[in-house]
Design an enzyme around this catalytic site. Structure first.
Site, PDB file in Angstrom:
ATOM      1  N   LYS A 120       0.820  -1.221   0.000  1.00 32.83           N
ATOM      2  CA  LYS A 120       0.000   0.000   0.000  1.00 32.83           C
ATOM      3  C   LYS A 120       0.857   1.277   0.000  1.00 32.83           C
ATOM      4  CE  LYS A 120      -4.139  -1.757   2.285  1.00 32.83           C
ATOM      5  NZ  LYS A 120      -5.088  -1.566   3.379  1.00 32.83           N
ATOM      6  N   ASP A 139      -9.994   2.984   2.338  1.00 38.78           N
ATOM      7  CA  ASP A 139     -10.146   2.370   3.667  1.00 38.78           C
ATOM      8  C   ASP A 139     -10.812   3.346   4.649  1.00 38.78           C
ATOM      9  OD1 ASP A 139      -9.086  -0.130   3.105  1.00 38.78           O
ATOM     10  OD2 ASP A 139      -7.051   0.410   3.697  1.00 38.78           O
TER      11      ASP A 139
HETATM   12  P1  NAP Z   1       0.430  -2.848   9.792  1.00 38.21           P
HETATM   13  O1  NAP Z   1       0.754  -1.663   8.964  1.00 38.21           O
HETATM   14  O2  NAP Z   1       1.347  -4.011   9.801  1.00 38.21           O
HETATM   15  O3  NAP Z   1       0.239  -2.328  11.325  1.00 38.21           O
HETATM   16  C1  NAP Z   1      -0.060  -3.213  12.342  1.00 38.21           C
HETATM   17  C2  NAP Z   1      -0.250  -2.468  13.662  1.00 38.21           C
HETATM   18  O4  NAP Z   1      -0.660  -3.410  14.645  1.00 38.21           O
HETATM   19  C3  NAP Z   1       1.007  -1.823  14.199  1.00 38.21           C
HETATM   20  O5  NAP Z   1       0.651  -0.662  14.900  1.00 38.21           O
HETATM   21  C4  NAP Z   1       1.561  -2.883  15.147  1.00 38.21           C
HETATM   22  O6  NAP Z   1       2.277  -2.354  16.255  1.00 38.21           O
HETATM   23  C5  NAP Z   1       0.289  -3.468  15.695  1.00 38.21           C
HETATM   24  N1  NAP Z   1       0.468  -4.879  16.079  1.00 38.21           N
HETATM   25  C6  NAP Z   1       0.698  -5.929  15.250  1.00 38.21           C
HETATM   26  N2  NAP Z   1       0.770  -7.074  15.959  1.00 38.21           N
HETATM   27  C7  NAP Z   1       0.593  -6.737  17.258  1.00 38.21           C
HETATM   28  C8  NAP Z   1       0.570  -7.475  18.468  1.00 38.21           C
HETATM   29  N3  NAP Z   1       0.734  -8.806  18.478  1.00 38.21           N
HETATM   30  N4  NAP Z   1       0.362  -6.811  19.612  1.00 38.21           N
HETATM   31  C9  NAP Z   1       0.187  -5.466  19.608  1.00 38.21           C
HETATM   32  N5  NAP Z   1       0.197  -4.715  18.490  1.00 38.21           N
HETATM   33  C10 NAP Z   1       0.387  -5.335  17.323  1.00 38.21           C
HETATM   34  O7  NAP Z   1      -1.002  -3.453   9.398  1.00 38.21           O
HETATM   35  P2  NAP Z   1      -2.250  -2.652   8.805  1.00 38.21           P
HETATM   36  O8  NAP Z   1      -2.214  -2.645   7.334  1.00 38.21           O
HETATM   37  O9  NAP Z   1      -2.339  -1.350   9.521  1.00 38.21           O
HETATM   38  O10 NAP Z   1      -3.487  -3.625   9.211  1.00 38.21           O
HETATM   39  C11 NAP Z   1      -3.881  -3.791  10.553  1.00 38.21           C
HETATM   40  C12 NAP Z   1      -5.114  -4.681  10.617  1.00 38.21           C
HETATM   41  O11 NAP Z   1      -6.223  -4.016  10.029  1.00 38.21           O
HETATM   42  C13 NAP Z   1      -4.968  -6.016   9.852  1.00 38.21           C
HETATM   43  O12 NAP Z   1      -5.558  -7.023  10.641  1.00 38.21           O
HETATM   44  C14 NAP Z   1      -5.762  -5.790   8.597  1.00 38.21           C
HETATM   45  O13 NAP Z   1      -6.314  -7.015   8.087  1.00 38.21           O
HETATM   46  C15 NAP Z   1      -6.878  -4.886   9.127  1.00 38.21           C
HETATM   47  N6  NAP Z   1      -7.504  -4.081   8.059  1.00 38.21           N
HETATM   48  C16 NAP Z   1      -8.831  -4.241   7.852  1.00 38.21           C
HETATM   49  C17 NAP Z   1      -9.462  -3.489   6.879  1.00 38.21           C
HETATM   50  C18 NAP Z   1     -10.941  -3.662   6.656  1.00 38.21           C
HETATM   51  O14 NAP Z   1     -11.450  -3.242   5.617  1.00 38.21           O
HETATM   52  N7  NAP Z   1     -11.661  -4.236   7.594  1.00 38.21           N
HETATM   53  C19 NAP Z   1      -8.741  -2.570   6.105  1.00 38.21           C
HETATM   54  C20 NAP Z   1      -7.364  -2.421   6.348  1.00 38.21           C
HETATM   55  C21 NAP Z   1      -6.757  -3.194   7.327  1.00 38.21           C
HETATM   56  P3  NAP Z   1       3.839  -1.941  16.157  1.00 38.21           P
HETATM   57  O15 NAP Z   1       3.860  -0.600  15.501  1.00 38.21           O
HETATM   58  O16 NAP Z   1       4.265  -1.886  17.583  1.00 38.21           O
HETATM   59  O17 NAP Z   1       4.515  -3.018  15.359  1.00 38.21           O
END
Ligand code: NAP
Length: 299
Positions: free
Chosen positions: A73, A110
């Site tokens: 992205k 999003d």
């Molecule tokens: P990302 O850029 O990898 O960011 C992940 C975030 O979650 C970071 O802030 C990370 O913290 C935190 N994190 C990950 N594992 C963790 C854990 N075990 N304990 C605590 N914090 C944790 O991912 P993203 O693209 O933002 O996506 C995040 C989630 O949103 C995913 O599950 C994705 O499927 C979902 N999502 C859903 C939609 C929808 O339409 N429903 C759209 C977009 C995304 P750190 O900074 O400390 O590493």
């Protein structure tokens, strides 16, 4: 069944991995409903070199547009000819429109999907409201921009890495005049969660069937609106279950997923001036999830 003809135009999703993507089912169902001669294909691309090659090829193929998901992205921004303001603020593009004059225009749907799901599924408007945003990655950035545009009153970013939460805040601060901003780690967030109107989970916690929740569910109460971006789990996440048990209104991420996908079709099909039917996409996504569960049960 989608009919593929010599005249069919292409759309698709680029990411890695894509095995569990619901987008092909949602999109192809709605193209059929709208009578669009389009076909939506998953493009699982292993690395950035593959991404660049694919995007170069897309420029000479009959694409209406494509979606981008993890982990590309951010990388796609540089490959677009123009990027819409919200996507540029978020630093992430999840939808690209291939225009008739050969340009690639990047959007982030999003954030719009999040606002639409809150409005449609919970009749909640974040204007003037206090928000706790759990996570500081790409999804949190998209949500942050949407909340700025919706003129919420305050945003507290809660993340396990405080540094990353502060980075997000610093990046958004110049565009957040009049919005109270704070960043903290989950252990310090009890008061902020208690005082918030809206709590958004933008971390992947809850995707796997484990006893975790991004914040203790004991902190939740009646009057809270909780949106957990996680979707597609067999049973509701612990955050959603705990929030409902506490009397809060809780949504999973499926409504947001459907709304962001439908908004992409709205962009690609703008000339038709037809609102993409969300219900058709939702039913297709739910069918795909049920089929996946059944396949897993059958081993
Ligand atoms: P990302 O850029 O990898 O960011 C992940 C975030 O979650 C970071 O802030 C990370 O913290 C935190 N994190 C990950 N594992 C963790 C854990 N075990 N304990 C605590 N914090 C944790 O991912 P993203 O693209 O933002 O996506 C995040 C989630 O949103 C995913 O599950 C994705 O499927 C979902 N999502 C859903 C939609 C929808 O339409 N429903 C759209 C977009 C995304 P750190 O900074 O400390 O590493």
């Amino acid at each position: 069944m989608t009919q593929i003809r010599g005249t069919s135009k292409l759309a698709g999703v680029i990411g890695w991995p894509l095995d569990h993507s619901l987008s092909p089912a949602m999109h192809n169902a709605v193209y059929q409903e709208l009578g669009l001669d389009w076909v939506y294909v998953p493009f699982a691309v292993r690395d950035e070199t593959g991404l660049r090659r694919l995007v170069a090829a897309i420029r000479s193929l009959p694409f209406v547009g494509f979606n981008i998901t993890m982990p590309y992205k951010e990388e796609i921004l540089d490959l677009c000819d123009e990027v819409a303001t919200a996507a540029s603020m978020a630093g992430a593009v999840n939808t690209v429109h291939c225009t008739a004059d050969g340009k690639l225009i990047g959007y982030n749907t999003d954030g719009r999907g999040l606002l639409e799901s809150l409005s449609t599924d919970a009749q909640f408007d974040p204007t003037g409201k206090s928000v706790v945003l759990l996570g500081a990655g790409g999804a949190a950035a998209g949500a942050f921009v949407a909340l700025i545009l919706a003129k919420c009153a305050g945003i507290t970013v809660v993340n396990r890495s405080l540094e990353r939460a502060e980075e997000l805040l610093d990046r958004m601060a110049p565009r957040s005049a009049g919005i109270e901003l704070d960043a903290m780690i989950p252990g310090d967030a009890r008061q902020a969660v208690g005082d918030a109107d809206l709590i958004i989970n933008a971390t992947p916690i809850g995707m796997k069937a484990d006893p975790e929740s991004p914040v203790p569910v004991e902190w939740l109460r009646e009057g809270h609106v909780v949106l957990d971006m996680v979707y597609g789990t067999r049973t509701p996440t612990n955050l959603v279950v705990g929030a409902r048990a506490a009397g809060a209104t809780a949504l999973d991420g499926l409504g947001m997923l459907v709304a962001q996908g439908a908004t992409a079709v709205d962009i690609w099909n703008a000339e038709a001036q037809v609102r993409t039917p969300r219900d058709v996409m939702r039913v297709a996504a739910e069918r795909q999830l049920a089929a996946r569960d059944q396949m897993e049960d059958n081993g």
